[in-house]
Structures are given as structure tokens and as C-alpha cells.
Design a protein around this motif. Structure first.
Motif, short mmCIF file in Angstrom:
data_model
loop_
_atom_site.label_atom_id
_atom_site.label_comp_id
_atom_site.label_asym_id
_atom_site.label_seq_id
_atom_site.Cartn_x
_atom_site.Cartn_y
_atom_site.Cartn_z
N LYS A 179 -36.42 -115.10 31.59
CA LYS A 179 -37.36 -114.18 30.95
C LYS A 179 -38.09 -113.39 32.04
O LYS A 179 -38.46 -113.93 33.06
CB LYS A 179 -38.36 -114.99 30.12
CG LYS A 179 -39.25 -114.15 29.26
CD LYS A 179 -40.20 -115.02 28.46
CE LYS A 179 -41.15 -114.12 27.70
NZ LYS A 179 -42.24 -114.84 27.11
N GLY A 180 -38.26 -112.12 31.81
CA GLY A 180 -38.91 -111.26 32.80
C GLY A 180 -37.91 -110.63 33.75
O GLY A 180 -38.26 -109.73 34.52
N HIS A 181 -36.68 -111.10 33.71
CA HIS A 181 -35.63 -110.56 34.57
C HIS A 181 -34.45 -110.03 33.75
O HIS A 181 -33.38 -109.77 34.29
CB HIS A 181 -35.16 -111.61 35.58
CG HIS A 181 -36.23 -112.07 36.51
ND1 HIS A 181 -36.71 -111.28 37.53
CD2 HIS A 181 -36.95 -113.21 36.56
CE1 HIS A 181 -37.67 -111.93 38.19
NE2 HIS A 181 -37.82 -113.11 37.62
N ILE A 182 -34.66 -109.89 32.44
CA ILE A 182 -33.62 -109.38 31.55
C ILE A 182 -33.87 -107.88 31.36
O ILE A 182 -34.90 -107.48 30.82
CB ILE A 182 -33.63 -110.11 30.19
CG1 ILE A 182 -33.41 -111.61 30.40
CG2 ILE A 182 -32.59 -109.52 29.25
CD1 ILE A 182 -33.64 -112.47 29.16
N PRO A 183 -32.93 -107.05 31.80
CA PRO A 183 -33.13 -105.60 31.70
C PRO A 183 -32.93 -105.07 30.28
O PRO A 183 -32.18 -105.65 29.50
CB PRO A 183 -32.05 -105.04 32.64
CG PRO A 183 -30.98 -106.09 32.65
CD PRO A 183 -31.67 -107.40 32.45
N THR A 184 -33.62 -103.98 29.96
CA THR A 184 -33.41 -103.32 28.67
C THR A 184 -32.09 -102.56 28.73
O THR A 184 -31.50 -102.39 29.80
CB THR A 184 -34.57 -102.36 28.35
OG1 THR A 184 -34.62 -101.36 29.36
CG2 THR A 184 -35.90 -103.09 28.28
N SER A 185 -31.64 -102.07 27.59
CA SER A 185 -30.31 -101.43 27.56
C SER A 185 -30.32 -99.96 27.97
O SER A 185 -29.33 -99.46 28.47
CB SER A 185 -29.68 -101.59 26.18
OG SER A 185 -30.50 -100.99 25.20
N GLN A 186 -31.41 -99.25 27.74
CA GLN A 186 -31.46 -97.84 28.13
C GLN A 186 -32.53 -97.67 29.20
O GLN A 186 -33.71 -97.82 28.94
CB GLN A 186 -31.76 -96.94 26.93
CG GLN A 186 -30.57 -96.80 25.99
CD GLN A 186 -29.33 -96.23 26.68
OE1 GLN A 186 -29.38 -95.21 27.34
NE2 GLN A 186 -28.21 -96.91 26.53
N LEU A 187 -32.09 -97.36 30.40
CA LEU A 187 -32.97 -97.26 31.56
C LEU A 187 -32.93 -95.87 32.15
O LEU A 187 -31.95 -95.14 31.97
CB LEU A 187 -32.53 -98.28 32.62
CG LEU A 187 -32.65 -99.75 32.21
CD1 LEU A 187 -31.70 -100.61 33.02
CD2 LEU A 187 -34.09 -100.21 32.40
N ASP A 188 -33.96 -95.50 32.89
CA ASP A 188 -33.93 -94.28 33.69
C ASP A 188 -33.12 -94.63 34.93
O ASP A 188 -33.65 -95.14 35.92
CB ASP A 188 -35.36 -93.85 34.05
CG ASP A 188 -35.41 -92.59 34.89
OD1 ASP A 188 -34.37 -92.20 35.48
OD2 ASP A 188 -36.50 -92.00 34.97
N SER A 189 -31.81 -94.40 34.84
CA SER A 189 -30.90 -94.91 35.86
C SER A 189 -31.17 -94.33 37.25
O SER A 189 -31.01 -95.03 38.25
CB SER A 189 -29.45 -94.69 35.45
OG SER A 189 -29.18 -93.31 35.28
N ALA A 190 -31.56 -93.06 37.33
CA ALA A 190 -31.85 -92.47 38.65
C ALA A 190 -33.00 -93.22 39.31
O ALA A 190 -32.96 -93.51 40.51
CB ALA A 190 -32.18 -90.98 38.50
N LYS A 191 -34.00 -93.55 38.52
CA LYS A 191 -35.16 -94.30 39.03
C LYS A 191 -34.73 -95.71 39.46
O LYS A 191 -35.17 -96.21 40.50
CB LYS A 191 -36.21 -94.37 37.92
CG LYS A 191 -37.59 -94.66 38.34
CD LYS A 191 -38.51 -94.46 37.13
CE LYS A 191 -39.92 -94.89 37.42
NZ LYS A 191 -40.79 -94.69 36.28
N VAL A 192 -33.89 -96.35 38.66
CA VAL A 192 -33.41 -97.71 38.96
C VAL A 192 -32.62 -97.72 40.27
O VAL A 192 -32.85 -98.57 41.13
CB VAL A 192 -32.57 -98.27 37.79
CG1 VAL A 192 -31.86 -99.56 38.19
CG2 VAL A 192 -33.43 -98.48 36.55
N VAL A 193 -31.69 -96.79 40.42
CA VAL A 193 -30.86 -96.72 41.63
C VAL A 193 -31.73 -96.43 42.84
O VAL A 193 -31.60 -97.07 43.89
CB VAL A 193 -29.72 -95.68 41.49
CG1 VAL A 193 -28.99 -95.49 42.81
CG2 VAL A 193 -28.75 -96.10 40.40
#
Length: 187
Positions: free
Chosen positions: A106-120
Motif C-alpha cells: 500500500k502506498g506503492h501501487i501506481p494509478t493507471s493513468q499517469l502524467d507519464s512525462a512527469k513520471v519519467v
């Protein structure tokens, strides 16, 4: 446990982190949001979810390691000895020795739609910070600096074990993310 050469350990880990940065830049940076958020063909996480999961651990561990290394006195200690628990966690997470799948905490499970540029971008930034921490560790005693484990803060692992665990965990999920490139014929 066997004592290993600290400098050689840190150089080996440094090489792996450098490769993670190079792969993230070459394979994931500047890709569109749809591509990076596309679920795995096998039902697993998307590329963005894999990296976001790693970022969540980086948010926990990097500041703690930075703070501990900053105040640790310099030393001439040349060796590092893993604890049995540290060695167990590293072996469990290493993709070569830990073949079992694990559920994310818990707390380390990512959501399905992310701002991928920000994540990378955040993943690359964290890996660059990890490189600095590895290099700061060269003149520190990796046996005496202890970091609380994210899932059970009462347990404190040696920073040398934490470095190895985090990088093995990163490698595990980088391999998972890169498997998402195979159907595209990219990797």
C-alpha cells in the motif's frame, strides 16, 4: 557474512544506475502519454506505472540516505558486510535470483493513468540523485549507517544493503517496463 570491497560494490551499482538512466532516456523519455500508460499485454503494469512505483520508493529512501550520508564522518573502511536480512531482501528482489512475483505494498501501487512525462522525468532525476549518493558513500562506513525499511520502519538496514536492494528493485521493474516494448518491436 562475507566482507566485500566497498569501492568495487559501489562501482558495480553505479554502472547499473547509469544503465537505468540511459535506458530511461533512450526508451521512455519523449514518448507520448498513451504509449507509456498502455497496460502490459500480459495484464501487468504499464511503463509509466513501473516507473511511478519505483519513484514512490525513491521518495522514501533517497532523502533518508542523503541525510544520513551528509552527517556520517569520513572513513578509510574498505569493506562492507551485508546482514543476513539485507542479503535475503537483496536476493529476493534481484531479478536473477528472486523469480517470485510480489504484490506491491500500500502506498506503492501506481494509478493507471499517469502524467507519464512527469513520471519519467522524476525517475531520471531520482536515478541521478542515487548516483550522487553512491559516490558520496565511497568515503563513508556503509556498515554503520542505518536506514529504516519503508514497509516496517522499526527494522533498520545498513545503507550498503539499502543501496543494493533499491538498485535490484529498480532493475526488476526496469526489466518489466522494457518487456512492454517487445510487442512494439522496439526492444
Amino acid at each position: 557474512m562475507e566482507t566485500i570491497n566497498k569501492k568495487e560494490l559501489l562501482e558495480r551499482l553505479d554502472d547499473v544506475v547509469e544503465q537505468h538512466i540511459a535506458d530511461a532516456v533512450a526508451l521512455f523519455q519523449n514518448r507520448d502519454n498513451e504509449f507509456l500508460n498502455k497496460p502490459s499485454a500480459t495484464g501487468g503494469w504499464s511503463i509509466a506505472q513501473c516507473l511511478d512505483h519505483l519513484n514512490s520508493y525513491g521518495h522514501y529512501y533517497l532523502p533518508r540516505m542523503r541525510d544520513k550520508l551528509r552527517v556520517a564522518p569520513p572513513t578509510n573502511a574498505e569493506g562492507f558486510t551485508s546482514t543476513w536480512l539485507g542479503a535475503y531482501f537483496i536476493k529476493m528482489m534481484d531479478p536473477e535470483t528472486g523469480k517470485r512475483k510480489y504484490k506491491a505494498f500500500k502506498g506503492h501501487i501506481p494509478t493507471s493513468q499517469l502524467d507519464s512525462a512527469k513520471v519519467v522525468s522524476e525517475f531520471i532525476r531520482q536515478q541521478e540523485e542515487l548516483l550522487h549518493l553512491l559516490r558520496d558513500g565511497v568515503d563513508k562506513d556503509l556498515d554503520t549507517i542505518r536506514i529504516p525499511v519503508s514497509i516496517l520502519p522499526l527494522i533498520r538496514m545498513k545503507i550498503g544493503d539499502v543501496f543494493q536492494f533499491i538498485i535490484a528493485h529498480n532493475e526488476r521493474h526496469m526489466q518489466q517496463a522494457k518487456r512492454n516494448l517487445v510487442p512494439e518491436g522496439i526492444y
